[in-house]
Scaffold this motif. Sequence first.
Motif, PDB file in Angstrom:
ATOM      1  N   GLN A  93       0.718  -1.306  -0.040  1.00 46.77           N
ATOM      2  CA  GLN A  93      -0.040   0.018   0.092  1.00 46.77           C
ATOM      3  C   GLN A  93       0.772   1.206   0.076  1.00 46.77           C
ATOM      4  O   GLN A  93       0.187   2.213  -0.590  1.00 46.77           O
ATOM      5  N   ALA A  94       1.948   1.309   0.576  1.00 46.60           N
ATOM      6  CA  ALA A  94       2.718   2.365   0.691  1.00 46.60           C
ATOM      7  C   ALA A  94       4.149   2.084   0.669  1.00 46.60           C
ATOM      8  O   ALA A  94       4.799   0.931   1.029  1.00 46.60           O
ATOM      9  N   PRO A  95       5.232   3.026  -0.256  1.00 52.03           N
ATOM     10  CA  PRO A  95       6.503   2.354  -0.443  1.00 52.03           C
ATOM     11  C   PRO A  95       7.329   2.532   1.054  1.00 52.03           C
ATOM     12  O   PRO A  95       6.947   2.921   1.787  1.00 52.03           O
ATOM     13  N   LEU A  96       8.547   2.024   0.840  1.00 56.06           N
ATOM     14  CA  LEU A  96       9.094   1.729   2.154  1.00 56.06           C
ATOM     15  C   LEU A  96       9.726   3.271   2.530  1.00 56.06           C
ATOM     16  O   LEU A  96       9.629   3.820   3.709  1.00 56.06           O
ATOM     17  N   PHE A  97      10.363   4.034   1.436  1.00 50.60           N
ATOM     18  CA  PHE A  97      10.527   5.430   1.874  1.00 50.60           C
ATOM     19  C   PHE A  97       9.831   6.383   0.851  1.00 50.60           C
ATOM     20  O   PHE A  97       9.469   5.939  -0.405  1.00 50.60           O
ATOM     21  N   LEU A 111      13.136  16.136  -0.191  1.00 56.30           N
ATOM     22  CA  LEU A 111      13.948  14.927  -0.789  1.00 56.30           C
ATOM     23  C   LEU A 111      13.330  13.705  -0.108  1.00 56.30           C
ATOM     24  O   LEU A 111      12.441  13.721   0.990  1.00 56.30           O
ATOM     25  N   LEU A 112      14.130  12.521  -0.486  1.00 53.20           N
ATOM     26  CA  LEU A 112      13.744  11.219   0.033  1.00 53.20           C
ATOM     27  C   LEU A 112      14.091  11.215   1.434  1.00 53.20           C
ATOM     28  O   LEU A 112      15.150  11.722   1.725  1.00 53.20           O
ATOM     29  N   ASN A 113      13.046  10.881   2.331  1.00 55.33           N
ATOM     30  CA  ASN A 113      13.230  10.661   3.820  1.00 55.33           C
ATOM     31  C   ASN A 113      14.236   9.495   4.321  1.00 55.33           C
ATOM     32  O   ASN A 113      13.568   8.508   4.200  1.00 55.33           O
ATOM     33  N   GLY A 142      16.668   3.454   9.218  1.00 60.72           N
ATOM     34  CA  GLY A 142      16.531   2.206  10.103  1.00 60.72           C
ATOM     35  C   GLY A 142      14.990   1.962  10.965  1.00 60.72           C
ATOM     36  O   GLY A 142      14.738   1.047  11.048  1.00 60.72           O
ATOM     37  N   ALA A 143      14.514   3.190  11.455  1.00 60.48           N
ATOM     38  CA  ALA A 143      13.334   2.974  12.035  1.00 60.48           C
ATOM     39  C   ALA A 143      12.370   2.218  11.004  1.00 60.48           C
ATOM     40  O   ALA A 143      11.508   1.602  11.345  1.00 60.48           O
ATOM     41  N   LEU A 154      15.145  14.047  -6.001  1.00 59.90           N
ATOM     42  CA  LEU A 154      14.459  13.120  -4.950  1.00 59.90           C
ATOM     43  C   LEU A 154      15.607  12.896  -3.900  1.00 59.90           C
ATOM     44  O   LEU A 154      15.317  12.750  -2.760  1.00 59.90           O
ATOM     45  N   MET A 155      16.708  12.930  -4.459  1.00 56.13           N
ATOM     46  CA  MET A 155      18.062  12.631  -3.378  1.00 56.13           C
ATOM     47  C   MET A 155      18.990  13.745  -3.821  1.00 56.13           C
ATOM     48  O   MET A 155      19.279  14.272  -4.920  1.00 56.13           O
ATOM     49  N   GLU A 156      19.893  14.031  -2.876  1.00 52.39           N
ATOM     50  CA  GLU A 156      21.139  14.925  -3.057  1.00 52.39           C
ATOM     51  C   GLU A 156      22.226  14.158  -2.611  1.00 52.39           C
ATOM     52  O   GLU A 156      22.159  13.307  -1.861  1.00 52.39           O
ATOM     53  N   ALA A 157      23.342  14.467  -3.304  1.00 45.49           N
ATOM     54  CA  ALA A 157      24.826  13.914  -2.704  1.00 45.49           C
ATOM     55  C   ALA A 157      25.427  14.924  -1.871  1.00 45.49           C
ATOM     56  O   ALA A 157      25.660  16.296  -2.639  1.00 45.49           O
TER      57      ALA A 157
END
Length: 159
Positions: free
Chosen positions: A54-58, A68-70, A75-76, A151-154
Amino acid sequence: RQLNHTHCGTYFTYTGAWEYIESTRDRVRDLERRVRLAKANVEAMCTVMAKWSQAPLFVRKEDKKDCLLNLDDRGAHVKSRYDQVSEDAAKLHQLVAENLEYFQASQHTQDWMNYVEYLDDIVLDGLFNCVHCSLQYLLDNSKTEGDLPALMEAKMELQ
């Protein structure tokens, strides 16, 4: 066996025919009830596994399109999803054990092994859908065309 006896020459005019009919009816009703319960258990298994996809992991922080992607508390998130799937796996095992009783089968028969393989395929599809949901989210949010923010940053630290 009971119906085969009827098929092979029982006439319904003999003494005890009505008791025989009632006994056969009761056995058929019991079989229908057990098959219905086993089918309901398989449907319950599918419902349990549907929650996994129903929902993606991240997801993006605060589920906003410009964040950005959380990954801060990944870990939680992973532990929470793992705990949920482990809890659901116990439910699935319980449902399979109930079906074993409903079918009055032995765990070591080939018919039961084939049935368990069928259930394994259903569980595999549920796991596939779970992974697919997360990967599809990443794909949808990392397309270069469109006006979606990154979505992400480096970050690079020089030492």
